[in-house]
Design an enzyme around this catalytic site. Sequence first.
Site, PDB file in Angstrom:
ATOM      1  N   ASP A   1       5.175 -13.739   4.654  1.00  0.00           N
ATOM      2  CA  ASP A   1       5.240 -13.460   6.092  1.00  0.00           C
ATOM      3  C   ASP A   1       4.168 -14.195   6.881  1.00  0.00           C
ATOM      4  OD1 ASP A   1       7.363 -11.228   6.241  1.00  0.00           O
ATOM      5  OD2 ASP A   1       6.024 -10.550   4.665  1.00  0.00           O
TER       6      ASP A   1
ATOM      7  N   TYR B   1       4.917  -2.598  -7.908  1.00  0.00           N
ATOM      8  CA  TYR B   1       4.830  -3.931  -8.515  1.00  0.00           C
ATOM      9  C   TYR B   1       3.479  -4.584  -8.220  1.00  0.00           C
ATOM     10  CZ  TYR B   1       5.081  -7.096  -4.439  1.00  0.00           C
ATOM     11  OH  TYR B   1       4.795  -7.819  -3.303  1.00  0.00           O
ATOM     12  N   ARG B   2       2.700  -3.989  -7.335  1.00  0.00           N
ATOM     13  CA  ARG B   2       1.452  -4.587  -6.871  1.00  0.00           C
ATOM     14  C   ARG B   2       0.720  -3.499  -6.103  1.00  0.00           C
ATOM     15  NH1 ARG B   2       1.813  -9.753  -2.782  1.00  0.00           N
ATOM     16  NH2 ARG B   2      -0.297 -10.566  -2.948  1.00  0.00           N
TER      17      ARG B   2
ATOM     18  N   TYR C   1      -4.368  -5.237  -0.178  1.00  0.00           N
ATOM     19  CA  TYR C   1      -4.486  -5.033  -1.623  1.00  0.00           C
ATOM     20  C   TYR C   1      -5.936  -5.133  -2.097  1.00  0.00           C
ATOM     21  CZ  TYR C   1       0.595  -5.612  -1.790  1.00  0.00           C
ATOM     22  OH  TYR C   1       1.954  -5.465  -1.612  1.00  0.00           O
TER      23      TYR C   1
ATOM     24  N   HIS D   1      -4.778  -1.890   6.855  1.00  0.00           N
ATOM     25  CA  HIS D   1      -3.581  -1.329   6.231  1.00  0.00           C
ATOM     26  C   HIS D   1      -3.662  -1.376   4.715  1.00  0.00           C
ATOM     27  CE1 HIS D   1      -1.593  -5.073   4.828  1.00  0.00           C
ATOM     28  NE2 HIS D   1      -2.193  -5.628   5.851  1.00  0.00           N
TER      29      HIS D   1
END
Length: 609
Positions: A205, A529-530, A145, A448
């Site tokens: 996670d 949502y993000r 992100y 990623h």
Amino acid sequence: MSQALNSPPTLSEQYRGYPERLASQAQESKNRLYSNKTAPESVPRKRGVRLPPDTTQDGFDRAISALQQQIGQQNVVLNDKPLIDGWYLDHPNTHDAFHVVDQEDLVSSAVAYPESTTEVQTIVKWANKYSIPLWPISMGRNLGYGGGAPRVPGSVVVDLGKRMNKILNIDPDNASCVVEPGVSYFELYEEIQRRKLPLWIDCPDLGGGSVLGNAIDRGVGYTPMGDHFANHCGMEIVLPNGELLRTGMGAMPGKYGADNPTWQSFQPAYGPYSDGMFSQSNFGIVCQMGVWLMRETGHQSYLFTFPRDEDFPEIVEAIRPLAQNRILGNIPQLRHVVQELNVTGLPKSHWYSGTGPIPRDVVRKHARNLPTGECSWVFYGTQYGDLAGIESQLEIIKTAFFKIKGTKFFLPSDLPPDHYLHSRAKVCAGIPVLRELDWLNWKPNAAHLFFSPITPTKGADAKVVHDINIRLHEKYGIDLFPTLCVAGREMHYITNIVYDRSSDDEKRRSAALMRELIAAAANEGYGEYRTHILFADQVARTYSWGDNALMRFNETIKDALDPNGILAPGRNGIWPKKYRGKGWELLGDETERAIGGGTIEPKKTMSRL
């Protein structure tokens, strides 16, 4: 490869480290990723310190010198050294380790390390005086992100984690705690174990991230308390003008100057419930937060496999009543079987020698040799309570899932010790781990992006988003890795877009895929949502009902609280007035055009990035 052999930091050595119980796993994971690394640790920088917008070198030097005098020279560090992407437990706070643009595009000018809320206030007041944008991070581990990178190049990163990393309180009777931004899931778990308290945390996670930071970014975990922001209670916040705010019951003073005794017991208190304004926003810097914990309980993890790709809508339809009736004990995951290949930690080249996405028939062939056998979808769940209750719940779940022909059921005891289910069982019992890093080894120099839309827990809706993903991943030649985090009425459909960060072409295609996914999903009414900081403007603009009423509301609040526009400009698409409409928003193909030596350094007129 030599650096890969260096031991990652332990918690006793560094606040960002791992607990001793994970020593061998941390070392193996780092070595595994470095064994697939072909790019150098760093390359010579093309430019020196990136200055904040509209700031001269002399003005910046004076400002930095003033801040060093206020909080200590050693606690304000220029970002003038080689940029090293590092690894999960030694990642940078100077830039995005998983850069999708040039490594130097999104960089800070300096990093400040406050020790207390008071020093955060000092930094904020300093930024207002010198008109220097700040970018607060807790630990900067929201990889996928944007990590610790500022949206506006040249901002000063305020790293709250390094020196503000205390567990301020654990209340066993109330099953709650109060933490600063630098407290990781690892650290909170280890402290609870050290005190031998019958309490669980809820972790995502991976366990190295900030408990506070994940909650205010509305991250999720997997126990019944997996909605992290919903299970926070009370915050202490520095506003953009340097003033201090406590939300909830904390707004009422306690007796003799103590904290209010109900601050971590009741969220809303009296009047408008303001806490939500400080999640996914740039309206303040959260310096303390209360977190509800879970009582220790019995638990049983398990998985189901489903044989066919086309079973997907039927699986979702079977899940919904189970989730809505609270038969499912936690926030389960539904993963495509290709995830079973990449979570082994083996590179893509082990499974497939071609250049394009791994074909479905190749995935199916390799799945036959995995412990769970040939299948298309894998459901990971956990039930909680006493043995009788768990067995009763599992019978109801089996009845529902076995209606899908070919479904199989597995307990951890049915699978070898290295199977992923054993790691899921720990996470779903509040034990933070590192196993989820292994899928990152799919590509050399792997990085990623997350594409994370929300869908209703309905087969037809989930299929629309899934089909969009299939079509666009094929278009851009990128492997599709879908994971759905399931609740009773909604699902987080999380796609891991894995790319080689040393390849301009792979970064370009990944960014283009991301932009088209956002647009195509929004066209069908499904929003993220993000998201990564480079796509925040595009995502924010998809929430455009009522002539962008929500954005106009957010901008009104931003301008009232932050008239000088110093706090995290552009975070989640919210720009202060001084930046707004001056070319900072990224709404089209700007990310792709920045690839391969392009620049997003703003000109003095704040022209387009």
